[in-house]
Enzyme design. Structure first.
Site, PDB file in Angstrom:
ATOM      1  N   SER A  17       0.806  -1.055   0.076  1.00 12.49           N
ATOM      2  CA  SER A  17      -0.224   0.070   0.018  1.00 12.49           C
ATOM      3  C   SER A  17       0.832   1.290   0.098  1.00 12.49           C
ATOM      4  O   SER A  17       1.506   1.424  -1.023  1.00 12.49           O
ATOM      5  CB  SER A  17      -1.034  -0.011   1.149  1.00 12.49           C
ATOM      6  OG  SER A  17      -0.378   0.365   2.453  1.00 12.49           O
ATOM      7  N   HIS A  44      -3.270  -0.805  -2.572  1.00 10.49           N
ATOM      8  CA  HIS A  44      -4.410   0.039  -2.024  1.00 10.49           C
ATOM      9  C   HIS A  44      -4.329   1.682  -2.552  1.00 10.49           C
ATOM     10  O   HIS A  44      -3.130   2.164  -2.466  1.00 10.49           O
ATOM     11  CB  HIS A  44      -4.267   0.423  -0.725  1.00 10.49           C
ATOM     12  CG  HIS A  44      -4.412  -1.143   0.210  1.00 10.49           C
ATOM     13  ND1 HIS A  44      -4.088  -1.293   1.343  1.00 10.49           N
ATOM     14  CD2 HIS A  44      -4.997  -2.212  -0.240  1.00 10.49           C
ATOM     15  CE1 HIS A  44      -4.306  -2.402   1.831  1.00 10.49           C
ATOM     16  NE2 HIS A  44      -5.036  -3.077   0.939  1.00 10.49           N
ATOM     17  N   ASP A 137      -3.507  -5.297   6.158  1.00 10.49           N
ATOM     18  CA  ASP A 137      -3.850  -6.113   5.203  1.00 10.49           C
ATOM     19  C   ASP A 137      -2.807  -7.079   4.761  1.00 10.49           C
ATOM     20  O   ASP A 137      -1.523  -6.167   4.451  1.00 10.49           O
ATOM     21  CB  ASP A 137      -4.519  -5.289   3.893  1.00 10.49           C
ATOM     22  CG  ASP A 137      -5.480  -5.935   3.165  1.00 10.49           C
ATOM     23  OD1 ASP A 137      -5.785  -7.226   3.537  1.00 10.49           O
ATOM     24  OD2 ASP A 137      -5.419  -5.669   1.980  1.00 10.49           O
TER      25      ASP A 137
END
Lengths: 196, 270, 283
Positions: A17, A44, A137
């Protein structure tokens, strides 16, 4: 010295991300033209903006680069980016599957969703890589790769622009290899050099 | 839910407005009765008029607040008279909201109550939230449901019963609009069984389907009864006429029975 | 090492258990998930197993066969997830600009929202049509297989926290009024106007097992087909084709297309980026 990977590896999943575009810019261009395996990437990004990732990386990479489309058959030697606001999963075939099921770890696409479904499909023939990021995540996803017998790689926390994601992944369980971006790039280059 | 309203007609209309499968309504006409109910039963919400035969709404609210054996659920004041600023302030201490009766007020009352009951529900643990009472088999959606078929063509009657009856639906047949109205009257009577849906042919002797549909819609009890008109394919304006007469939907003849079956499922009350 | 072996064995057993569970659901309740894409189904069932405290799909099957009261809860895991009002504003903008002018030419309109979940898309279209002056002559069929989500859709009540996002989406869809004209907010909830509801019929319909039920001018089915395998996708698209009038419109989700469908030839692409198609005359 970069470690050698088991030659059974048929597919690669990458999750990242914050800082991810820079990290991917080191890793993806290293893939040789004859890489011979699909690479699935979740990064992300703001959910509503149309993703320009595929066009950014197309010019930098020796392999094909696409944004994943639902039900597309998976082609070897292609990098697939998860589209914004959809989860990317690997389905029978193998083929790509999208879903708009609820956010996982506040994210859609979610790294966990991609990694878990890829682990279901590829089992011990999967390589999972978690790199820089500011969320948790990916930790459960990498754990699923490990439990299915796949190979796990985590970017060295000291080097990561944001170390939250890599630390969370390592806290969840040991990785087969903890490497710098340069080492990850080198490792993939060598994997691509091996005949499949 | 407790409704406190002295006017019988208004009591009924509030009951009709708010009552459904999930909302049970107890209606009373005086403050004393309301207090008695609040002593014995639990309510999620009270809708209250301010003019009551035995005490003012203010007094009722005050007694509810003072008497310890009386429960004090949230109150929505629903009143026909306008309030002074003082009154509004005083009432505001005890009630969730105040609605002045007016042309648009039933909608607002419905909105307030809907929102309120949702709030009650969402604070329940997941297991106790309104789940369907039991699992339902999709195949049994028509089982035991009563369908009034208004049709004079025997072949169509036969075709309809041969698809609907195997699904467990009970058919009543009427040959024209007059018979249809009579059948509905009977179903509303003491020994009658309620009809869930009407299939209405348009071209019929005696009383045609459009007239019959209009007649049905004149009765308050039958306002929500689903009516599907069976129209001739060529007659495009028939379809417009059916809808303006009050039919919910239409399907063209010759009947495609699979399509009709799906359309009946769409309109069958849940 | 043991754990690894165990995981592999479990994965293989799940491949056996999954089709059995789907057969069981069909035979017992006539809900047909056999044509659903496996990857998402697996993931949803995994969440259900956690919720029900089942270790295996077989345990879940046992539970749902012998305790019918648990089926509605399972259904919630298996059906279309909630959406937002005016999700993908550009889709609704394209409808306003390209579809509405043609819809105006019909004396009365029927629209089918297939897989409506908790109603967000149906309310969005109703609001859009009200703004465009067409709602009074429109009937919207909003269908889904989950009776519980239909009940929620019918209530038209949403968390107030979601309304800011809805409002922003609505504005970006080319709104002609303020979204607040269409709802009443209180107690952390917003309820949408009953006068919108009067033009929507929420009902049970399965794209896997039911047939066409009406002739419509517009079918909107967004982010439903991604959950279907190709055969079921084709069945659903066949239903849409058969219920659309000539030159009727079909709208799909932002990442869906007709590429792999045998019905692709029955449609022309109208607005490519917003996945709007039009049925051919000769289809």
């Amino acid at each position: 010295m970069t470690p050698a990977l088991p030659s059974r590896i048929e597919a690669v999943v990458i999750g990242t991300s914050a800082g991810g575009i820079d990290a991917l810019s080191v890793v993806l261009p290293a893939l040789p033209a004859g890489f011979g395996r699909p690479v699935f990437v979740v990064i992300h990004l703001p959910r509503e903006r149309p993703s320009l990732l595929a066009s950014i990386f197309r010019s930098k990479c020796a392999v094909a680069v696409r944004e994943a489309q639902d039900k597309d058959p998976v082609e070897a030697g292609t990098i697939y980016f998860a589209p914004p606001d959809y989860h990317l999963l690997i389905d029978e075939g193998p083929s790509l599957a999208l879903s708009d099921d609820e956010l996982v770890n506040f994210s859609r696409p979610s790294i966990d969703v991609l990694f878990e479904s890829a682990a279901d499909y590829y089992g011990d023939r999967l390589l999972g890589i978690v790199m820089t990021g500011a969320s948790h995540d990916g930790a459960a996803g990498l754990d699923a790769v490990r439990r299915a017998g796949g190979t796990t790689v985590v970017q060295a926390p000291d080097e990561a622009q944001s170390a939250v994601m890599v630390r969370a992944a390592l806290e969840r369980g040991p990785a087969d290899h903890v490497l710098t971006l340069a080492q990850i790039a080198d490792m993939l280059k060598r994997l691509g050099g091996e005949a499949r | 839910m407790l409704v406190v309203e002295d006017d019988a007609r208004q009591r009924d209309s509030i009951r009709a407005l708010l009552g459904n499968d999930d909302v049970q309504i107890t209606a009373v006409e005086s403050g004393a009765e309301a207090l008695a109910q609040l002593r014995t039963a639990t309510f999620d919400c009270v809708v209250m008029d301010l003019t009551l035969p035995d005490m003012t709404g203010d007094a009722l609210l005050e007694q509810m607040a003072e008497q310890e054996d009386v429960s004090f659920p949230p109150v929505i004041v629903y009143t026909g008279r306008s309030l002074t600023r003082d009154e509004e302030q005083r009432l505001g201490r005890f009630s969730r909201s105040i609605i002045i009766k007016d042309a648009r007020s039933p909608e607002r009352l419905l909105d307030e109550v809907t929102l309120f009951l949702h709030q009650v529900e969402s604070t329940l643990p997941v297991e106790r939230q309104r789940m369907l009472k039991a699992a339902r088999d999709r195949e049994t959606a028509l089982e035991g449901r009563r369908i009034l078929v208004v049709e004079d063509d025997a072949r169509n009657i036969f075709a309809l019963s041969s698809v609907l009856e195997p699904k467990g639906a009970k058919l009543e047949i009427a040959r024209n609009g007059l018979e249809a109205l009579a059948a509905l009257e009977r179903s509303a009577g003491p020994s009658g069984q309620a009809i869930d849906l009407v299939l209405m042919d348009i071209m019929m002797p005696e009383m045609d389907g459009l007239t019959a549909t209009r007649e049905i819609r004149r009765r308050a009890d039958w306002k929500k009864l689903p009516i599907i008109a069976l129209t001739a394919k060529a007659m495009k304006d028939d379809q417009e006429k059916c809808l303006s007469a009050g039919a919910n939907d239409y399907i063209a003849k010759p009947l495609d029975v699979e399509k009709l079956l799906s359309l009946i499922r769409v309109w069958m009350p849940k | 090492m043991d754990a690894e072996v165990d995981a592999t064995r479990q994965a293989a057993s799940a491949d056996i258990e999954l089709p059995l569970l789907l057969d069981a659901l069909y035979l017992k309740y006539h809900y047909d998930f056999r044509g659903y894409a496996l990857a998402s189904l697996r993931r949803r069932l995994r969440s259900a197993m956690t919720r029900f405290g089942c270790r295996t799909l077989s345990q879940l099957q046992d539970r749902v066969l012998h305790e019918p009261a648990s089926f509605p809860a399972l259904l919630d895991f298996l059906t279309v997830p909630v959406s937002d009002l005016f999700r993908d504003p550009s889709y609704f903008k394209a409808i306003r600009e390209r579809v509405v002018p043609l819809l105006r030419t019909y004396p009365s309109l029927k629209i089918w929202v297939a897989g409506c979940s908790t109603g967000e898309e149906a309310y969005s279209l109703a609001i859009l049509l009200r703004e465009e002056g067409l709602l009074s002559r429109t009937l919207i069929y909003a269908t889904d297989i989950n009776p519980q989500t239909l009940q929620k859709a019918e209530a038209g009540v949403y968390d107030i926290d979601r309304v800011a996002g809805f409002t922003e989406n609505h504005r970006r869809s080319g709104a002609r009024s303020s979204l607040s004209d269409f709802y009443t907010a209180k107690y952390q909830r917003a309820v949408f106007d009953k006068s919108l509801r009067r033009h929507i019929v929420f009902s049970d319909h399965s794209l896997a097992t039911d047939s066409v039920f009406a002739e419509v001018q517009f079918v909107s089915c967004r982010n439903v087909l991604i959950y279907f395998r190709r055969e079921l996708q084709d069945r659903a698209l066949g239903l849409f084709k058969d219920s659309l009038c000539r030159r009727g419109f079909l709208g799909l989700g932002a990442r869906e297309s007709l590429r792999f469908s045998t019905h692709a030839a029955a449609f022309t692409e109208m607005v490519r980026d917003d996945r709007l198609y039009q049925r051919r005359d000769d289809a």
